[in-house]
Design a protein around this motif. Structure first.
Motif, PDB file in Angstrom:
ATOM      1  N   GLU A  28     -39.255  -6.432  -5.142  1.00  0.00           N
ATOM      2  CA  GLU A  28     -38.033  -5.803  -5.722  1.00  0.00           C
ATOM      3  C   GLU A  28     -38.695  -5.314  -7.250  1.00  0.00           C
ATOM      4  OE1 GLU A  28     -34.529  -5.281  -5.721  1.00  0.00           O
ATOM      5  OE2 GLU A  28     -34.916  -4.939  -7.788  1.00  0.00           O
ATOM      6  N   SER A 167     -32.960   3.549  -7.186  1.00  0.00           N
ATOM      7  CA  SER A 167     -34.225   4.624  -7.372  1.00  0.00           C
ATOM      8  C   SER A 167     -34.249   5.425  -6.001  1.00  0.00           C
ATOM      9  CB  SER A 167     -35.480   3.924  -7.675  1.00  0.00           C
ATOM     10  OG  SER A 167     -36.025   3.423  -6.597  1.00  0.00           O
ATOM     11  N   GLU A 371     -27.886   1.180   2.031  1.00  0.00           N
ATOM     12  CA  GLU A 371     -27.484   2.350   1.504  1.00  0.00           C
ATOM     13  C   GLU A 371     -28.534   3.412   1.324  1.00  0.00           C
ATOM     14  OE1 GLU A 371     -24.802   1.520  -1.899  1.00  0.00           O
ATOM     15  OE2 GLU A 371     -25.375   3.676  -2.546  1.00  0.00           O
ATOM     16  N   ILE A 384     -20.988  -3.303   1.879  1.00  0.00           N
ATOM     17  CA  ILE A 384     -22.084  -4.603   2.113  1.00  0.00           C
ATOM     18  C   ILE A 384     -21.806  -4.935   3.453  1.00  0.00           C
ATOM     19  CG2 ILE A 384     -22.005  -7.096   1.431  1.00  0.00           C
ATOM     20  CD1 ILE A 384     -21.045  -6.273  -1.620  1.00  0.00           C
TER      21      ILE A 384
END
Ligand SMILES: Cc1cc2nc3c(=O)[nH]c(=O)nc-3n(C[C@H](O)[C@H](O)[C@H](O)COP(=O)(O)OP(=O)(O)OC[C@H]3O[C@@H](n4cnc5c(N)ncnc54)[C@H](O)[C@@H]3O)c2cc1C
Length: 405
Positions: A28, A167, A371, A384
Motif C-alpha cells: 500500500e 493513483s 474500482e 464496495i
C-alpha cells in the motif's frame, strides 16, 4: 516467494488477501490501509445494499452482464453474513442501505486487517517497477527491495479522491501488460449548472422527480429519483447515479410534478385557473406540495407578482409556468471533478478480463479487481459490494491454482 502479491491495500485488496488467507503480501502506498473505506458512507460505511442480488445487476450502468457472475458468487447477503460471522452486525436503512450497526467504518476496516494476520501488509510503499519473467512477477520498490510471486493482483482503485491515495498506477501496469484503458472520468458526482438562478434555492430537496437528459437536442436518458439543489447546481441520488451518463453542455429538463407532462398540466391549469380565478396563484400552486421558495422562484422567472390571482395569469405565462413545472431546463456547465467524485467511470477495459475470475485474458496469473476496472456502481453500497465480489472471485481462482500446483 509469496503465493500472491496485492498492490493496493484498500477494500478489494484487503478482502482478496484475507480470502486467500496466508502467504500474501499487500503493498500500500499510503501510510495506512483502507483510507477510502474509512470515509465511505460519511464514515459509516454503506458496505452493501439489501434485496435480491439480481436487483443489483442494473446498478452498474452497461456492465450488468460482466458483474453478474461475481455478484452471484459473493452476494450482498454473503457480505452481511461475512461481517456478522466476524462479530459485526449490520443495520438496514429504510432505503435499503446496509451499514455496520456501530455506524463506524473503522469496525469494517479493523476486521479486514485482523483477518489478514497470516499475511504481510506493508504501507508507505512506492513501487518502481513490475516485471514478469519465468512465470514469476517481481515487484521492485523505491528502496530497491524485490518481492516475488506467482500471482499478482492489482487493486489500486480509481483515480478520484487523490488525497486518499488514488493513483493511476493500476492503469500503468495494465498498459504495460497490453491492456486497454477506457478513459477515466468522474462519476457519482454532482452537477455545476450554467444557470445561477436555481442555486439561490440551495438546500431544497425533492423526492422522486423525473429528469430528462438531452444532448444536442436529442434525448439520451430518462431518470427518476431524489434531487438536491446545491449552491453550485444539482446533486442527490438521481444526479450522482446518472452522472456517468451526463456530460458538460447537456440539458437536464426537470419535471417537478412527475404525475403530469406539459400537456396534461396545461389542460389542468386552463380548467383550474378558470374555476379558481380569484385564488392567489401561490395559494393555488400549494396543492402541488412544492416548496414555497420554488414557487416564488417561478414567479420571479416569469416576472409576475406573487400576489397575482389565477385569473390574472395570461396565456403565455400559463404556458411558461407549465414548462417550468414540468421541463425546468438546467444546462450542465461541468461535473464535479476528480477531487470530489466518489468513483471513477472508466479504467481497465472489462473485455480483456475474465468475469468469473478477474484474471487478465492477456497475462496469466495477473488479476484486476475493484474500482481499477471500468466498473462503477450507483450510490447505496454497490461499489464496495463490487470490490468484495470481484476480490472473492479472484481469490477463489488463486486458491484453486495453488492447490493444483
Ligand atoms: C467520499 C467517498 C464515499 C464513498 N462511500 C461509499 C459507500 O458508502 N458505499 C460504497 O459502496 N462505495 C462508496 N464509495 C466508493 C468506494 O469507497 C470505492 O468504490 C471502493 O473503495 C473501491 O475499492 P478499491 O479497493 O477498488 O479501491 P480503494 O478502496 O480506493 O483502494 C485502492 C488502494 O490502492 C492504493 N494504491 C493506489 N495506487 C497505489 C500504488 N501505486 N501502490 C500501492 N498502493 C496504491 C490506494 O492508496 C488505496 O489504498 C465512496 C467513495 C468516496 C470517495
Amino acid at each position: 516467494m509469496y503465493n500472491a502479491i496485492v498492490i493496493g491495500g484498500g477494500v478489494a485488496g484487503l478482502f482478496v488477501a484475507q480470502h486467500i488467507r496466508k502467504n500474501v503480501l499487500v503493498l500500500e502506498k499510503n501510510n495506512s490501509l483502507g483510507q477510502k473505506l474509512l470515509v465511505s458512507g460519511s464514515g459509516q460505511c454503506n458496505f452493501t445494499h439489501n434485496g435480491y442480488i439480481k436487483e443489483f445487476f442494473n446498478k452498474y450502468g452497461d456492465k450488468q452482464n460482466f458483474v453478474k457472475k461475481c455478484l452471484n458468487a459473493f452476494s450482498n447477503q454473503d457480505s452481511i453474513r461475512f461481517f456478522n460471522d466476524n462479530g459485526i452486525n449490520s443495520i438496514i436503512t429504510e432505503n435499503g442501505k446496509v451499514f455496520p450497526k456501530s455506524l463506524n467504518s473503522e469496525d469494517i476496516l479493523n476486521i479486514l486487517i485482523k483477518l489478514n494476520r497470516l499475511n504481510t501488509l506493508k504501507t508507505n510503499i512506492d513501487i518502481k517497477k513490475v516485471t514478469f519473467l519465468d512465470d514469476i512477477f517481481c515487484i521492485v520498490d523505491n528502496n530497491n527491495n524485490q518481492y516475488f510471486s506467482k500471482n499478482l493482483v492489482i487493486a489500486t482503485g480509481g483515480i478520484t479522491y487523490p488525497k486518499l491515495g488514488a493513483s493511476s498506477f493500476g492503469y500503468v501496469i495494465a498498459k504495460q501488460f497490453g491492456h486497454t484503458i477506457i478513459e477515466p472520468r468522474p462519476a457519482l458526482t454532482n452537477i455545476i449548472s450554467k444557470q445561477r438562478a436555481i442555486t439561490t434555492l440551495a438546500g431544497i430537496s425533492f423526492k422522486q422527480l423525473k429528469i430528462e437528459i438531452y444532448r444536442n437536442n436529442n434525448k439520451v436518458l430518462d431518470c427518476i429519483g431524489d434531487l438536491i439543489i446545491t449552491h453550485k447546481g444539482l446533486s442527490g441520488p438521481v444526479i450522482l447515479d446518472n452522472s456517468r451518463n451526463i456530460k458538460p453542455n447537456d440539458t437536464l429538463n426537470i419535471n417537478f410534478l412527475p404525475k403530469f407532462n406539459y400537456e396534461s398540466l396545461h389542460d389542468k391549469l386552463v380548467n383550474d385557473f378558470h374555476k379558481f380565478g380569484s385564488l392567489k396563484l401561490l395559494s393555488y400552486l400549494k396543492m402541488f406540495d412544492l416548496p414555497k421558495s420554488l414557487l416564488e422562484h417561478f414567479c420571479e422567472q416569469l416576472n409576475i407578482s406573487k400576489n397575482f390571482c389565477c385569473a390574472q395569469i395570461i396565456k403565455s405565462h400559463r404556458k411558461e409556468l407549465c414548462k417550468l413545472l414540468t421541463m425546468y431546463p438546467i444546462e450542465v456547465d461541468n461535473l464535479g471533478g476528480l477531487n470530489i467524485a466518489m468513483v471513477t467511470h472508466g479504467g481497465v477495459c472489462t473485455k480483456e478480463i475474465y468475469s468469473s475470475t478477474f484474471e487478465s485474458k492477456i497475462q496469466k496469473n495477473l488479476y484486476f479487481i475493484g474500482e481499477v476496472l471500468d466498473i462503477d456502481g450507483n450510490t447505496g453500497g454497490y461499489n464496495i459490494q463490487f470490490a468484495f465480489s470481484s476480490a472473492f472471485s479472484s481469490g477463489r481462482k488463486i486458491i484453486e491454482n495453488s492447490i493444483h500446483c
